[in-house]
Scaffold this motif. Sequence first.
Motif, PDB file in Angstrom:
ATOM      1  N   GLY A  18       0.790  -1.295   0.064  1.00  0.00           N
ATOM      2  CA  GLY A  18       0.029  -0.014   0.108  1.00  0.00           C
ATOM      3  C   GLY A  18       0.833   1.143   0.039  1.00  0.00           C
ATOM      4  O   GLY A  18       1.946   1.278  -0.607  1.00  0.00           O
ATOM      5  N   TYR A  19       0.354   2.145   0.531  1.00  0.00           N
ATOM      6  CA  TYR A  19       1.085   3.429   0.543  1.00  0.00           C
ATOM      7  C   TYR A  19       0.863   4.197   2.000  1.00  0.00           C
ATOM      8  O   TYR A  19      -0.273   3.904   2.462  1.00  0.00           O
ATOM      9  CB  TYR A  19       1.023   4.453  -0.585  1.00  0.00           C
ATOM     10  N   SER A  71      -3.255   6.463 -10.385  1.00  0.00           N
ATOM     11  CA  SER A  71      -3.952   5.652  -9.323  1.00  0.00           C
ATOM     12  C   SER A  71      -5.416   6.360  -9.042  1.00  0.00           C
ATOM     13  O   SER A  71      -5.618   7.206  -8.804  1.00  0.00           O
ATOM     14  CB  SER A  71      -2.992   5.419  -8.019  1.00  0.00           C
ATOM     15  N   ILE A  72      -6.314   5.433  -9.065  1.00  0.00           N
ATOM     16  CA  ILE A  72      -7.690   5.808  -8.670  1.00  0.00           C
ATOM     17  C   ILE A  72      -8.423   4.803  -7.777  1.00  0.00           C
ATOM     18  O   ILE A  72      -8.260   3.681  -7.832  1.00  0.00           O
ATOM     19  CB  ILE A  72      -8.584   5.896 -10.009  1.00  0.00           C
ATOM     20  N   ASP A  73      -9.144   5.405  -6.635  1.00  0.00           N
ATOM     21  CA  ASP A  73      -9.624   4.030  -5.860  1.00  0.00           C
ATOM     22  C   ASP A  73     -10.840   4.870  -5.004  1.00  0.00           C
ATOM     23  O   ASP A  73     -10.852   5.922  -4.798  1.00  0.00           O
ATOM     24  CB  ASP A  73      -8.767   3.719  -4.641  1.00  0.00           C
ATOM     25  N   LEU A 129      -2.877   2.797   3.304  1.00  0.00           N
ATOM     26  CA  LEU A 129      -4.045   2.554   2.416  1.00  0.00           C
ATOM     27  C   LEU A 129      -3.781   1.659   1.537  1.00  0.00           C
ATOM     28  O   LEU A 129      -2.241   1.447   0.864  1.00  0.00           O
ATOM     29  CB  LEU A 129      -4.594   3.839   1.756  1.00  0.00           C
ATOM     30  N   SER A 130      -4.356   0.847   0.884  1.00  0.00           N
ATOM     31  CA  SER A 130      -4.394  -0.162  -0.236  1.00  0.00           C
ATOM     32  C   SER A 130      -4.151   0.696  -1.486  1.00  0.00           C
ATOM     33  O   SER A 130      -4.719   1.724  -1.345  1.00  0.00           O
ATOM     34  CB  SER A 130      -5.537  -1.217  -0.283  1.00  0.00           C
ATOM     35  N   TYR A 131      -3.392   0.097  -2.340  1.00  0.00           N
ATOM     36  CA  TYR A 131      -2.852   1.078  -3.448  1.00  0.00           C
ATOM     37  C   TYR A 131      -3.017   0.414  -4.952  1.00  0.00           C
ATOM     38  O   TYR A 131      -2.284  -0.468  -5.187  1.00  0.00           O
ATOM     39  CB  TYR A 131      -1.669   1.079  -3.048  1.00  0.00           C
ATOM     40  N   PRO A 132      -3.943   0.507  -5.436  1.00  0.00           N
ATOM     41  CA  PRO A 132      -4.047   0.304  -7.096  1.00  0.00           C
ATOM     42  C   PRO A 132      -3.286   1.366  -7.723  1.00  0.00           C
ATOM     43  O   PRO A 132      -3.592   2.683  -7.618  1.00  0.00           O
ATOM     44  CB  PRO A 132      -5.504   0.327  -7.439  1.00  0.00           C
ATOM     45  N   ILE A 133      -2.247   1.068  -8.497  1.00  0.00           N
ATOM     46  CA  ILE A 133      -1.576   1.840  -9.275  1.00  0.00           C
ATOM     47  C   ILE A 133      -1.155   1.208 -10.443  1.00  0.00           C
ATOM     48  O   ILE A 133      -0.553   0.257 -10.906  1.00  0.00           O
ATOM     49  CB  ILE A 133      -0.007   2.144  -8.350  1.00  0.00           C
TER      50      ILE A 133
END
Length: 320
Positions: A59-60, A255-257, A277-281
């Motif tokens: 995550g970040y 990244s969008i979430d 936070l979880s991290y879609p990238i």
Amino acid sequence: MRNSSLSLFLGVAATALVLTPTTAVAQTFDFGRVENLPVLPIESDSVLSFFGDIANNEGYIAFRNADPTAPDAGHIGFRPGTDNARYYTVGPGRSPDPATRGTRSATLEGVTGLPNFFNYLKENDIPLSSIGFDFIPTSDRDVTQTWNLGEDKLGQDWFGSPDSPIEEVIFQANPDDVEYFITVGTTKIINFGYSPFYFVSANDNPGTQVGNFNIFWGNPTPAFKAPGLDPLASGLADAFLEDVAAGGGFIQLFSIDQPELSDFSFSVSQGFEIVTLSYPIDIRIVGSTTSVPESSSVLGLFMLGALGTVARMTSQKLKQ
């Protein structure tokens, strides 16, 4: 440093390759709502799609000084029901909280386009799960030299108004103090040129952090091969750079979430209030002068099924 054990590591981590048509859930956001940031996301049909799950210490990290009077305590925005903004952001490898530290920000889950990179993975039995992404201060820098809000001034470092749920933020750093990169195993193979991070949050569901858009991206930047690689890692880096050159010569992070409760973790450590936070990238291959689509509504995560058959590998936990 040369990593002579990489070939052995990948040899025992091999997994089967599968070609499947893949459909991702599309998230849309009207980028016409963004008024103050100098660059917008650029669409691409050549994308590496990563995800960092906080359950896996990925995550970040966003954090701020726990002392509300400190210069790095973060501003209080205009949006109702929100507290101070986080002043810093960093990958979990340098989290101020030892309990949330991990080895990478995100793990590769999908490849769209990039034929040279994908074929190299396939031919050498390199699983997607061995490819990672991270962003951190360089090794000799303190964590507070990561991307941050600088003077944290309204109209300079962040933008907002009482009549809008949108807040726009620019995280910056000294380019010599930070780095972001791709790894295979624990070996860094690709570095990227410096970019600020542009962050947009849309508080369309006031009073809750759940379901609101968190979006960030960077400038188009060049990619560079890391030095001292063994032959296998060197070939993978070359394959990626060939695809970058063919696709326009630059990459852009995007990244969008709309996070759920399971995507957040909160802690206090070493004088900082921290959220993980979880991290879609995505790493998108773009041209430096590629135009932003005219439509004000941009697909955040691609509807990959509409792009045809996508080259993917099944994820598999690496054998020890």
